[in-house]
Design a protein around this motif. Sequence first.
Motif, PDB file in Angstrom:
ATOM      1  N   VAL A 114      -4.126   5.940   1.173  1.00 12.79           N
ATOM      2  CA  VAL A 114      -3.587   5.091   0.109  1.00 12.79           C
ATOM      3  C   VAL A 114      -3.939   5.671  -1.258  1.00 12.79           C
ATOM      4  O   VAL A 114      -5.073   6.071  -1.504  1.00 12.79           O
ATOM      5  N   VAL A 171      -2.302   0.504  -4.703  1.00 16.55           N
ATOM      6  CA  VAL A 171      -2.178  -0.830  -4.118  1.00 16.55           C
ATOM      7  C   VAL A 171      -1.502  -1.688  -5.173  1.00 16.55           C
ATOM      8  O   VAL A 171      -1.985  -1.795  -6.303  1.00 16.55           O
ATOM      9  N   LEU A 208       0.863  -1.182   0.000  1.00 18.07           N
ATOM     10  CA  LEU A 208       0.000   0.000   0.000  1.00 18.07           C
ATOM     11  C   LEU A 208       0.895   1.225   0.000  1.00 18.07           C
ATOM     12  O   LEU A 208       1.733   1.390   0.888  1.00 18.07           O
TER      13      LEU A 208
END
Length: 112
Positions: A42, A45, A34
């Motif tokens: 975030v 990913v 992340l």
Amino acid sequence: MVLGDAKMMEIARISGIGEWTERRRKTERGEEILYEVPTGKVFLVDRGKTIEVRCDGKLGRKLREEYETVMESRYFGWGGIEIVMCGQLEEAEIEDLVRLSYNMTLERENGV
């Protein structure tokens, strides 16, 4: 872009991205990384074979219609896309999407 057998993003070489941190975590499907803006939200990913980024709803819909390797993000939901890293999208396009995700995440954090 290589880490072990899986392709991983070389985030440090993407221009236009400021400070970020990464956090690795194990899931039932394997490891994921992340990437977070300085406030901890975030923006990327990375699962090796797929990546997920934030994007505008209209852009996400267009990309999902145009490419069979782009789907709704599991992490961001309709606010993002998941891309299978198989070569259907050019590396420069993916870098643009990561940059867009970074900037969108910062804007949301700053209330823009």
